[in-house]
Write a protein that holds these residues in place. Structure first.
Motif, PDB file in Angstrom:
ATOM      1  N   GLU A  73       0.831  -1.207   0.000  1.00 20.21           N
ATOM      2  CA  GLU A  73       0.000   0.000   0.000  1.00 20.21           C
ATOM      3  C   GLU A  73       0.864   1.255   0.000  1.00 20.21           C
ATOM      4  OE1 GLU A  73      -3.368   0.579  -0.375  1.00 20.21           O
ATOM      5  OE2 GLU A  73      -3.309  -1.534  -0.941  1.00 20.21           O
ATOM      6  N   ILE A  74       1.947   1.253   0.738  1.00 21.79           N
ATOM      7  CA  ILE A  74       2.850   2.415   0.749  1.00 21.79           C
ATOM      8  C   ILE A  74       3.463   2.631  -0.632  1.00 21.79           C
ATOM      9  CG2 ILE A  74       5.049   3.289   1.650  1.00 21.79           C
ATOM     10  CD1 ILE A  74       4.241   1.966   4.367  1.00 21.79           C
ATOM     11  N   ILE A  75       3.914   1.546  -1.253  1.00 18.57           N
ATOM     12  CA  ILE A  75       4.497   1.635  -2.600  1.00 18.57           C
ATOM     13  C   ILE A  75       3.467   2.155  -3.594  1.00 18.57           C
ATOM     14  CG2 ILE A  75       5.379   0.258  -4.539  1.00 18.57           C
ATOM     15  CD1 ILE A  75       6.687  -1.579  -2.369  1.00 18.57           C
ATOM     16  N   LYS A  76       2.264   1.588  -3.542  1.00 14.06           N
ATOM     17  CA  LYS A  76       1.219   1.968  -4.500  1.00 14.06           C
ATOM     18  C   LYS A  76       0.746   3.401  -4.285  1.00 14.06           C
ATOM     19  CE  LYS A  76      -1.597  -1.365  -3.718  1.00 14.06           C
ATOM     20  NZ  LYS A  76      -2.646  -2.403  -3.733  1.00 14.06           N
ATOM     21  N   LYS A  77       0.640   3.810  -3.040  1.00 15.99           N
ATOM     22  CA  LYS A  77       0.200   5.188  -2.777  1.00 15.99           C
ATOM     23  C   LYS A  77       1.265   6.185  -3.209  1.00 15.99           C
ATOM     24  CE  LYS A  77      -3.686   3.862  -1.127  1.00 15.99           C
ATOM     25  NZ  LYS A  77      -4.372   3.059  -2.106  1.00 15.99           N
ATOM     26  N   ALA A  78       2.525   5.863  -3.013  1.00 16.25           N
ATOM     27  CA  ALA A  78       3.608   6.743  -3.469  1.00 16.25           C
ATOM     28  C   ALA A  78       3.567   6.876  -4.995  1.00 16.25           C
ATOM     29  CB  ALA A  78       4.959   6.200  -3.015  1.00 16.25           C
ATOM     30  N   PHE A  79       3.365   5.752  -5.680  1.00 19.47           N
ATOM     31  CA  PHE A  79       3.253   5.783  -7.140  1.00 19.47           C
ATOM     32  C   PHE A  79       2.049   6.619  -7.561  1.00 19.47           C
ATOM     33  CE2 PHE A  79       1.878   4.249 -11.263  1.00 19.47           C
ATOM     34  CZ  PHE A  79       3.067   4.164 -11.979  1.00 19.47           C
ATOM     35  N   ALA A  80       0.919   6.446  -6.856  1.00 19.55           N
ATOM     36  CA  ALA A  80      -0.305   7.179  -7.187  1.00 19.55           C
ATOM     37  C   ALA A  80      -0.112   8.690  -7.024  1.00 19.55           C
ATOM     38  CB  ALA A  80      -1.471   6.695  -6.331  1.00 19.55           C
ATOM     39  N   VAL A  81       0.558   9.096  -5.951  1.00 18.86           N
ATOM     40  CA  VAL A  81       0.796  10.527  -5.726  1.00 18.86           C
ATOM     41  C   VAL A  81       1.660  11.098  -6.846  1.00 18.86           C
ATOM     42  CG1 VAL A  81       1.951  12.191  -4.210  1.00 18.86           C
ATOM     43  CG2 VAL A  81       0.435  10.456  -3.233  1.00 18.86           C
ATOM     44  N   CYS A  82       2.728  10.391  -7.202  1.00 19.09           N
ATOM     45  CA  CYS A  82       3.588  10.848  -8.307  1.00 19.09           C
ATOM     46  C   CYS A  82       2.792  10.929  -9.608  1.00 19.09           C
ATOM     47  CB  CYS A  82       4.772   9.903  -8.488  1.00 19.09           C
ATOM     48  SG  CYS A  82       5.943   9.947  -7.117  1.00 19.09           S
ATOM     49  N   SER A  83       1.971   9.931  -9.834  1.00 19.27           N
ATOM     50  CA  SER A  83       1.142   9.882 -11.039  1.00 19.27           C
ATOM     51  C   SER A  83       0.171  11.066 -11.090  1.00 19.27           C
ATOM     52  CB  SER A  83       0.387   8.554 -11.061  1.00 19.27           C
ATOM     53  OG  SER A  83      -0.403   8.440 -12.189  1.00 19.27           O
ATOM     54  N   ILE A  84      -0.437  11.384  -9.965  1.00 21.32           N
ATOM     55  CA  ILE A  84      -1.375  12.513  -9.897  1.00 21.32           C
ATOM     56  C   ILE A  84      -0.636  13.826 -10.146  1.00 21.32           C
ATOM     57  CG2 ILE A  84      -2.790  13.878  -8.310  1.00 21.32           C
ATOM     58  CD1 ILE A  84      -3.671  11.176  -7.072  1.00 21.32           C
ATOM     59  N   LEU A  85       0.539  13.976  -9.541  1.00 22.23           N
ATOM     60  CA  LEU A  85       1.308  15.216  -9.713  1.00 22.23           C
ATOM     61  C   LEU A  85       1.700  15.435 -11.171  1.00 22.23           C
ATOM     62  CD1 LEU A  85       3.555  15.112  -6.517  1.00 22.23           C
ATOM     63  CD2 LEU A  85       1.545  16.578  -6.954  1.00 22.23           C
ATOM     64  N   ILE A  86       1.971  14.351 -11.872  1.00 24.91           N
ATOM     65  CA  ILE A  86       2.317  14.459 -13.296  1.00 24.91           C
ATOM     66  C   ILE A  86       1.061  14.730 -14.127  1.00 24.91           C
ATOM     67  CG2 ILE A  86       3.161  13.151 -15.298  1.00 24.91           C
ATOM     68  CD1 ILE A  86       5.073  11.716 -13.278  1.00 24.91           C
ATOM     69  N   ALA A  87      -0.016  14.009 -13.814  1.00 27.55           N
ATOM     70  CA  ALA A  87      -1.237  14.072 -14.631  1.00 27.55           C
ATOM     71  C   ALA A  87      -2.037  15.346 -14.456  1.00 27.55           C
ATOM     72  CB  ALA A  87      -2.125  12.873 -14.311  1.00 27.55           C
TER      73      ALA A  87
END
Length: 184
Positions: free
Chosen positions: A56-70
């Protein structure tokens, strides 16, 4: 995905047609959401909350980065970002499940192969039908869903899809149970 346009027209009228691509992308992402949820439930059922937390920590970190880019690409970018995030989440979780129960990602995907084939053929038949008819939206929806479902059942039966036979058995048992009640 195939009924997105007539569904939007039926429910919200033509002014909402620009939302159709977003709905299609979200439909695609939901496939990976379901698969990801299955993996996470398996990890929880094995009592491995330590793995669950790390993932969950890995996936949430990826999601935050993804949102910041998108965020720079608006709503469409966010929908694509969600889809990419869910694909990533599924791959990470399925890899962990593979290690946990000795069921590699490759085998997991192979086991989904027949179901994917049925779904793709269903989508293709729906797409062909959606371009063949130009009726009122509700009729388009019913025709597309009807013919697509029939094509799915034909292909599932031809491929001897286990899940199809289990569903068929459950429906038959339910039908017989309901039929016996009427005879009483």
């Amino acid at each position: 995905m195939v009924v997105a346009e007539p569904l939007v027209i039926f429910l919200f009228k033509e002014k909402w047609l620009p939302s159709v691509p977003l709905l299609k992308i979200l439909c695609l992402s939901s496939i990976f959401y379901i698969l990801d949820t299955l993996c996470m439930n398996l990890i929880k059922s094995k009592g491995r909350t330590d793995i669950f937390l790390k993932l969950e920590i890995i996936k949430k970190a990826f999601a935050v980065c993804s949102i910041l880019i998108a965020v720079n690409w608006g709503v469409l970018g966010m929908c694509i970002s969600l889809t990419i995030t869910l694909v990533f989440s599924y791959l990470v979780d399925s890899y962990s499940v593979g290690k946990l129960i000795d069921y590699p990602v490759k085998e997991q995907i192979q086991d989904l192969g027949k179901t994917i084939i049925c779904g793709v053929i269903m989508a293709i038949s729906g797409f062909v039908i959606s371009n063949a008819f130009d009726l009122i939206p509700i009729l388009n929806i019913l025709i597309i869903l009807g013919i697509s479902s029939i094509s799915y059942f034909i292909v599932a039966n031809a491929l001897r899809l286990t899940e199809f036979y289990e569903l068929k058995k459950m429906v038959t048992e339910l039908y017989l149970k309901v039929g016996n009640r009427k005879n009483l």
